[in-house]
Design a protein around this motif. Structure first.
Motif, PDB file in Angstrom:
ATOM      1  N   PRO A  35      11.675  -2.983  -5.062  1.00  0.00           N
ATOM      2  CA  PRO A  35      10.676  -3.535  -5.987  1.00  0.00           C
ATOM      3  C   PRO A  35       9.283  -3.494  -5.354  1.00  0.00           C
ATOM      4  N   PRO A  36       8.258  -3.583  -6.185  1.00  0.00           N
ATOM      5  CA  PRO A  36       6.890  -3.617  -5.650  1.00  0.00           C
ATOM      6  C   PRO A  36       6.747  -4.726  -4.608  1.00  0.00           C
ATOM      7  N   GLY A  37       5.965  -4.449  -3.589  1.00  0.00           N
ATOM      8  CA  GLY A  37       5.732  -5.428  -2.536  1.00  0.00           C
ATOM      9  C   GLY A  37       6.689  -5.326  -1.367  1.00  0.00           C
ATOM     10  N   ILE A  43      11.617  -0.051   2.219  1.00  0.00           N
ATOM     11  CA  ILE A  43      11.583   1.181   1.424  1.00  0.00           C
ATOM     12  C   ILE A  43      12.275   2.309   2.180  1.00  0.00           C
ATOM     13  N   GLY A  44      11.949   2.471   3.452  1.00  0.00           N
ATOM     14  CA  GLY A  44      12.555   3.528   4.261  1.00  0.00           C
ATOM     15  C   GLY A  44      14.066   3.378   4.372  1.00  0.00           C
ATOM     16  N   ALA A  45      14.519   2.155   4.613  1.00  0.00           N
ATOM     17  CA  ALA A  45      15.963   1.917   4.733  1.00  0.00           C
ATOM     18  C   ALA A  45      16.677   2.230   3.419  1.00  0.00           C
ATOM     19  N   ALA A  80      -4.343   3.992   1.832  1.00  0.00           N
ATOM     20  CA  ALA A  80      -3.698   4.456   3.067  1.00  0.00           C
ATOM     21  C   ALA A  80      -2.259   3.962   3.157  1.00  0.00           C
ATOM     22  N   ASN A  81      -1.988   2.755   2.701  1.00  0.00           N
ATOM     23  CA  ASN A  81      -0.635   2.206   2.755  1.00  0.00           C
ATOM     24  C   ASN A  81       0.327   3.038   1.903  1.00  0.00           C
ATOM     25  N   THR A  82      -0.082   3.358   0.681  1.00  0.00           N
ATOM     26  CA  THR A  82       0.754   4.164  -0.213  1.00  0.00           C
ATOM     27  C   THR A  82       0.947   5.564   0.356  1.00  0.00           C
ATOM     28  N   ALA A  83      -0.125   6.159   0.864  1.00  0.00           N
ATOM     29  CA  ALA A  83      -0.033   7.502   1.451  1.00  0.00           C
ATOM     30  C   ALA A  83       0.939   7.499   2.633  1.00  0.00           C
TER      31      ALA A  83
END
Length: 183
Positions: A35-37, A43-45, A80-83
């Motif tokens: 989910p967002p946040g 996310i990676g896991a 930068a975080n999203t990239a």
């Protein structure tokens, strides 16, 4: 290479996927990793776990994914975080494919895919996504019992492009070869 199963991905925090043998109707879907946040680690896991299961279940011979756009192309549309997350996903998901012994891993340029699938390389992103979804529906690939989103449609377009490039006798396109991944 005839008879090789191709998996195609449009990699992002919500990833579109498509998989099938050339000349058949592709399976397709979308996975949202968290989910967002969620943190980068979460996310990676989630992406690694999903990719491991996906490649184990589908056992593709070839993985083709949409090449990431250079960060200069995304100025003003992302941070930068999203990239960082997107570039991390584009690295780890093909790495999982390698661990799962997918023998061929390639990337495809989004403009080449669009030129092949919807007939133009020059279309704004939102228009191209809508045109891609229309094309998937025209081809009869969309599941009538499930909603189609642009992530799955983009992955199906990558899959079709890969079929055309890698199996030109069955699906001639005249497009350039897929780029090898480089370190």
């Amino acid at each position: 290479m005839q008879g090789k199963k191709i998996a195609a991905l449009d990699i992002a925090t919500t990833t579109g996927w498509s998989v099938a043998y050339p000349g058949t109707r592709p399976l397709m879907g979308t996975i949202r990793f968290c989910p967002p946040g969620a943190s980068h680690e979460e996310i990676g896991a989630a992406a690694i776990g999903w990719a491991s299961d996906f490649f184990a279940v589908h056992q593709p011979d070839i993985l083709v994914f949409e090449a990431p756009l250079p960060s200069s192309h995304m100025r003003g549309r992302t941070n930068a975080n999203t990239a960082r997350v997107l570039m991390g996903l584009v690295m780890v998901i093909p790495a999982v494919a390698k661990l799962r012994q997918v023998p061929i891993i390639r990337e495809a340029d989004v403009q080449d895919v669009r030129g092949h699938f919807i007939g133009t390389r020059r279309m704004k992103s939102a228009e191209a996504k809508a045109a891609t979804m229309r094309r998937v529906k025209q081809l009869g690939w969309a599941d009538p019992d499930a909603p189609l989103d642009h992530n799955a449609a983009d992955a199906a377009a990558v899959w079709d492009y890969a079929c055309a490039v890698l199996f030109p006798k069955a699906h001639a396109s005249g497009q350039p070869l897929l780029r090898e991944q480089v370190a």
